[in-house]
Scaffold this active site. Structure first.
Site, short mmCIF file in Angstrom:
data_model
loop_
_atom_site.label_atom_id
_atom_site.label_comp_id
_atom_site.label_asym_id
_atom_site.label_seq_id
_atom_site.Cartn_x
_atom_site.Cartn_y
_atom_site.Cartn_z
N LYS A 1 0.85 -1.21 0.00
CA LYS A 1 0.00 0.00 0.00
C LYS A 1 0.88 1.25 0.00
O LYS A 1 0.59 2.22 -0.70
CB LYS A 1 -0.93 0.00 1.22
N GLN B 1 -4.81 -1.43 9.52
CA GLN B 1 -4.70 -2.76 8.91
C GLN B 1 -5.34 -3.80 9.83
O GLN B 1 -5.00 -3.89 11.02
CB GLN B 1 -3.22 -3.08 8.65
N ASP C 1 -11.24 2.92 3.97
CA ASP C 1 -11.66 1.52 3.84
C ASP C 1 -13.18 1.41 3.74
O ASP C 1 -13.71 0.36 3.38
CB ASP C 1 -11.20 0.72 5.08
#
Ligand code: NAD
Length: 296
Positions: A53, A97, A120
């Site tokens: 990422k 994460q 997200d």
């Protein structure tokens, strides 16, 4: 093999290039989109995801802020980091994460993120906005699936769509997006009766189950578009690990009209959509026009 292969690598690369162009435009207007990624602990797969990422963020000309915290970090310290990132004007997107170590409550942590920075799309406010047809940040994996479907099919209106899996991360938001596109949507799951028959109805079949090669060719309606979200590690004939999807690719490709491979299908779109969401969040934060077509 009858099916067209939907090339997620090529489409993901094209999306990333588009995001990089738009990021350069924002930078010229004085706004460098910034993504903060928080990793708690040393889980090897998570470390790999976070590193890729970061690489993709920098390649797109965006700022990357990485925060690595020890596995024993307590909730108060993690929440205070999130509060700082919420308040930091250089940070437009925040991603924690997952999975988090067991002593931390993932839902509480996600809900501490400013919904406008929740790239997200997991915050309850973004989930609710998506479900009620309001502007939201949409979870990256289903957003990527939607883009693949649009690329292949154009309009999805009236299509018979079946989503297998009802997770908050993939299945449910995927169903909401398909509904928003005016598809007729069925969500199937582990308790569904006669799953093969349900799948056979689908002109659009999205598999997000986490069961290696569960869906076989004879479950597929001829000509269907099949999006395989699953990533399952299995032992190959020679004992080495290989990745397979939730769909048995060889038999499904005989019947489907189009299908995503694993790897090289949904995965590359997911990370490209994370960058797209960061760009969208940055544009919204500064009241700049949002680049079109990036929010699904
Ligand atoms: P999850 O475990 O949270 O949810 C799985 C869903 O599948 C559940 O709703 C369950 O009801 C359903 N299910 C389980 N067994 C079933 C069965 N036998 N028949 C029918 N339904 C069944 O998983 P998730 O987070 O939604 O992920 C699904 C898969 O997608 C996993 O393989 C994951 O690794 C993969 N994934 C890929 C990406 C990507 O970028 N490509 C992103 C997220 C998840």
């Amino acid at each position: 093999m009858a099916a067209e292969i939907i090339d997620g690598r090529a489409l993901g690369a094209a999306l990333r290039a588009r995001v990089a162009d738009e990021a350069a435009r924002l930078a010229a207007a004085g706004v460098v989109p910034g993504l903060a990624v928080v990793l708690v602990g040393e889980e090897p797969a998570s470390r790999v995801y976070v590193a890729s990422k970061r690489r993709a963020t920098l390649e797109a000309g965006m700022a990357s802020f990485e925060h690595r915290l020890p596995a024993g970090t307590d909730a108060a310290d993690l929440l205070s980091l999130i509060a700082r990132l919420n308040a930091d004007p250089a940070v437009h997107g925040i991603l924690v994460q997952l999975p988090l170590p067991a002593h931390l409550d993932a839902a509480a942590v996600i809900h501490a993120i400013d919904p406008a920075k929740d790239v997200d799309g997991f915050h309850i406010s973004n989930a609710g906005r998506l479900a009620t047809g309001q502007m939201a940040l949409v979870p990256c994996t289903p957003l990527g699936c939607l883009m693949l479907l649009r690329h292949r099919l154009g309009s999805l209106a009236g299509a018979e769509a079946v989503v297998v899996g009802r997770s908050n991360i993939v299945g449910k938001p995927m169903a909401q997006l398909l509904l928003r596109e005016d598809a007729t949507v069925t969500i199937a799951h582990s308790r569904s009766r006669d799953l093969p028959a349900v799948c056979r109805r689908a002109e659009i079949l999205v598999a997000a189950v986490g069961r290696a090669e569960l869906i076989r060719g004879d479950w597929i309606r001829p000509g269907a578009t099949v999006i395989d979200v699953g990533i399952n590690r299995v032992a190959g004939a020679d004992g080495t690990a290989r990745l397979v999807g939730d769909v048995h690719f060889a038999s499904a490709a005989e019947v489907a009209g189009a299908i995503t491979p694993v790897p090289g299908g949904v995965g590359p779109m997911t990370i490209a959509c994370l960058l797209a969401n960061t760009l969208t969040a940055a544009a919204r934060a500064h009241g700049l026009p949002e680049p079109e077509g990036l929010t699904g």
